[in-house]
Write an enzyme that holds these catalytic residues in place. Structure first.
Site, PDB file in Angstrom:
ATOM      1  CE  LYS A 116      -3.422  -2.838   0.280  1.00  0.00           C
ATOM      2  NZ  LYS A 116      -4.102  -3.266  -0.931  1.00  0.00           N
ATOM      3  CE  LYS A 201      -5.301  16.196  10.112  1.00  0.00           C
ATOM      4  NZ  LYS A 201      -4.924  16.687  11.457  1.00  0.00           N
ATOM      5  CD  GLU A 275     -10.780   0.274  -1.467  1.00  0.00           C
ATOM      6  OE1 GLU A 275     -10.224   0.788  -0.483  1.00  0.00           O
ATOM      7  OE2 GLU A 275     -11.155  -0.899  -1.502  1.00  0.00           O
ATOM      8  NE  ARG A 292     -11.779  -7.624  -4.380  1.00  0.00           N
ATOM      9  CZ  ARG A 292     -11.200  -6.748  -3.559  1.00  0.00           C
ATOM     10  NH1 ARG A 292      -9.883  -6.631  -3.538  1.00  0.00           N
ATOM     11  NH2 ARG A 292     -11.928  -5.966  -2.774  1.00  0.00           N
TER      12      ARG A 292
HETATM   13  C1  MV4 Z   1      -8.265   6.099   6.391  1.00  0.00           C
HETATM   14  C2  MV4 Z   1      -9.317   6.713   7.085  1.00  0.00           C
HETATM   15  C3  MV4 Z   1      -9.166   8.027   7.446  1.00  0.00           C
HETATM   16  N1  MV4 Z   1      -8.013   8.682   7.181  1.00  0.00           N
HETATM   17  N2  MV4 Z   1      -7.149   6.794   6.141  1.00  0.00           N
HETATM   18  C4  MV4 Z   1     -10.156   1.706   6.246  1.00  0.00           C
HETATM   19  C5  MV4 Z   1      -9.712   0.502   5.500  1.00  0.00           C
HETATM   20  C6  MV4 Z   1      -8.529   0.883   4.712  1.00  0.00           C
HETATM   21  N3  MV4 Z   1      -8.765   0.584   3.325  1.00  0.00           N
HETATM   22  C7  MV4 Z   1      -8.327   2.339   4.948  1.00  0.00           C
HETATM   23  N4  MV4 Z   1      -9.367   2.789   5.840  1.00  0.00           N
HETATM   24  C8  MV4 Z   1      -9.414   4.085   6.261  1.00  0.00           C
HETATM   25  N5  MV4 Z   1      -8.324   4.826   5.990  1.00  0.00           N
HETATM   26  C9  MV4 Z   1      -7.039   8.055   6.549  1.00  0.00           C
HETATM   27  N6  MV4 Z   1      -5.898   8.722   6.298  1.00  0.00           N
HETATM   28  C10 MV4 Z   1     -10.462   5.973   7.326  1.00  0.00           C
HETATM   29  C11 MV4 Z   1     -10.514   4.650   6.949  1.00  0.00           C
HETATM   30  C12 MV4 Z   1     -11.719   3.958   7.287  1.00  0.00           C
HETATM   31  C13 MV4 Z   1     -12.614   3.530   6.312  1.00  0.00           C
HETATM   32  C14 MV4 Z   1     -12.358   3.685   4.964  1.00  0.00           C
HETATM   33  C15 MV4 Z   1     -13.259   3.255   4.020  1.00  0.00           C
HETATM   34  C16 MV4 Z   1     -14.441   2.659   4.429  1.00  0.00           C
HETATM   35  C17 MV4 Z   1     -14.698   2.471   5.737  1.00  0.00           C
HETATM   36  C18 MV4 Z   1     -13.802   2.909   6.706  1.00  0.00           C
HETATM   37  C19 MV4 Z   1     -14.083   2.725   8.051  1.00  0.00           C
HETATM   38  C20 MV4 Z   1     -13.212   3.133   8.995  1.00  0.00           C
HETATM   39  C21 MV4 Z   1     -12.026   3.734   8.609  1.00  0.00           C
END
Ligand code: MV4
Length: 448
Positions: A116, A201, A275, A292
């Site tokens: 990542k 952040k 995403e 995928r």
């Molecule tokens: C984040 C975030 C807020 N700020 N990164 C969750 C899974 C992973 N793919 C990354 N995720 C997140 N990254 C930053 N800098 C919040 C999340 C996150 C989230 C992201 C997408 C869908 C649901 C979520 C639920 C909690 C946290």
């Protein structure tokens, strides 16, 4: 074109792929574990090969057995679906070395997007907005604390081999850094065998909006608009929709262009998804790229009126894509129906389905492998169906979904499903207004 495809998966997605292959005049081979002997993917494929006992590592993740099944049946391609081996670089490589076309990403692409921190760096270099944070990995808690002085709390630390929330910690102050650093590293090491951590952040209450992409071997890349996946619980998506109620035509253009630029820069081939996190000010940031077909692909299919599995197979066979972008002409919503009790902490409820009625009517699609008499095994994911509705407007789609949910009858001893949860969602005023973020389910109460 391929003559025969082996589907290295089970459940609804195996059936989904078999259906398209049949329509394309391609023969199909199912593989199955002994738990899935009575499954519809076994019944509807032209041939079926048992690849092992119920635990996934011994069957759906058993590479030698799957390759052997492809060789004895003379399959010229393997479609991995989602989950299991779909983003496994080693499996993609083994298919290549056996002269079997892997209908998915190359091993190099899976590796480069699977890390990542380096995927983020790659995207940043091609001009895709990324969340402010560390340049690559951080090597100590002290380094993280220093960097947090510039970035400002809250920050989030993430496992570079992660995704889906594992090995992630939100940190609000210096004093909390060290213990979160230690536990994130341990969790990442145990889950992925890689304890590399990067920092960003923390964006509070963002929306999760993803852009569907398609690229071909001639360098054409297009986007197929977005899906809003903000309605999730503990990183498990519950409901997805397209278009996003939050996205304007202008923002769609910007996010689509950024996603296409990112995918072009890595010469992306096949179907993929970028995403994004989107904040309340409409700022969007690259989060991850999935290489995928995704569970929620049908909402895109419904709004752009195109079969994405067919697109995937055509691209893998070397057919060029048109290169033009696709835009929503309707509104579609997907509800994931899981065999879980939404009144009891989403506890899984495997077991026999004795009574089944599937909804129907205009604009209602049910992608499922279940039937009356089917036993839901306890070895796999608890998703047993996806119901997708499409209508001219979001308001009509919500009304249609509530109507169709009311017709969905799934009964068996001890069996519970997420259907009542989705009914409550369709009635929720904030959901109806499109007023939700990834934090929505934290405060949603099914009893209210
Ligand atoms: C984040 C975030 C807020 N700020 N990164 C969750 C899974 C992973 N793919 C990354 N995720 C997140 N990254 C930053 N800098 C919040 C999340 C996150 C989230 C992201 C997408 C869908 C649901 C979520 C639920 C909690 C946290």
């Amino acid at each position: 074109m391929f003559k025969k495809i082996l589907i290295a998966n089970r459940g609804e997605i195996a059936l989904r792929i078999i259906r398209t292959a049949k329509e394309m005049g391609i023969k199909t081979v199912a593989v199955y574990s002994t738990a899935d002997k009575e499954s519809l993917h076994v019944r509807f494929a032209d041939e079926a090969v048992c690849i092992g006992p119920p635990p996934s590592p011994l069957s759906y993740l058993n590479m030698p057995n799957i390759i052997a099944a492809a060789e004895i049946t003379n399959a010229d391609a393997i479609h991995p679906g989602y989950g299991f081996l779909s983003e496994n670089a080693k499996f993609s490589e083994i298919c290549r070395s056996h002269g079997i076309k892997f209908i998915g990403a190359s091993p190099e692409m899976i590796n480069s997007m699977g890390d990542k921190a380096s995927a983020k760096d790659t995207m940043k270099k091609s001009g895709v907005p990324v969340i402010p944070g560390s340049d690559g990995l951080i090597s100590s808690a002290e380094e993280g604390i220093e960097l947090a002085k510039d970035i400002g709390y809250p920050v989030i630390i993430k496992a570079t081999a992660g995704g889906g929330g594992r090995g992630m910690r939100i940190i609000w102050a210096d004093e909390e850094f060290e213990k979160n650093w230690d536990s994130a590293r341990q969790e990442a090491k145990a889950a992925f065998g890689n304890d590399g951590i990067y920092m960003e952040k923390y964006v509070e209450e963002p929306r999760h909006i993803e852009i569907q992409l398609a690229g071909d071997q001639y360098g054409n890349v297009c986007h197929l608009s977005e899906r809003d996946c903000s309605i999730q619980r503990r990183h498990q998506k519950l409901l997805e929709e397209s278009p996003s109620p939050f996205i304007t035509a202008e923002l769609r253009e910007k996010m689509g262009a950024a996603a296409v630029a990112g995918a072009k820069s890595i010469k992306y081939e096949g179907l993929g998804t970028i995403e994004f996190l989107v904040d309340k000010h409409h700022n969007f940031y690259f989060m991850e790229m999935n290489t995928r077909i995704q569970v929620e692909h049908p909402v895109t299919e419904e709004v752009i009126n195109y079969d994405l599995v067919k697109e995937q197979i055509l691209i893998a066979a070397g057919v060029p894509i048109s290169g033009k972008n696709y835009y929503p002409t309707k509104h579609a919503i997907e509800c994931r129906i899981n065999a879980e009790d939404p009144y009891n902490n989403f506890r899984p409820t495997p077991g026999k389905i004795e009574v089944l009625h599937k909804p129907g009517g205009h604009g209602v699609r049910v992608d499922t492998h279940i039937y009356a008499g089917y036993t839901i095994p306890s070895n796999y994911d608890s998703m047993i169906a996806k119901m997708i509705v499409s209508a001219q407007t979001r308001e009509e789609a919500i009304i249609k979904m509530e109507r169709a949910l009311g017709e969905f009858i799934i009964e068996g001893p001890g069996l519970k499903t997420t259907i009542p949860l989705h009914v409550k969602l369709m009635q929720n005023e904030d959901f109806k207004k499109g007023n939700f973020t990834t934090a929505f389910m934290n405060t949603f109460d099914i009893n209210k």
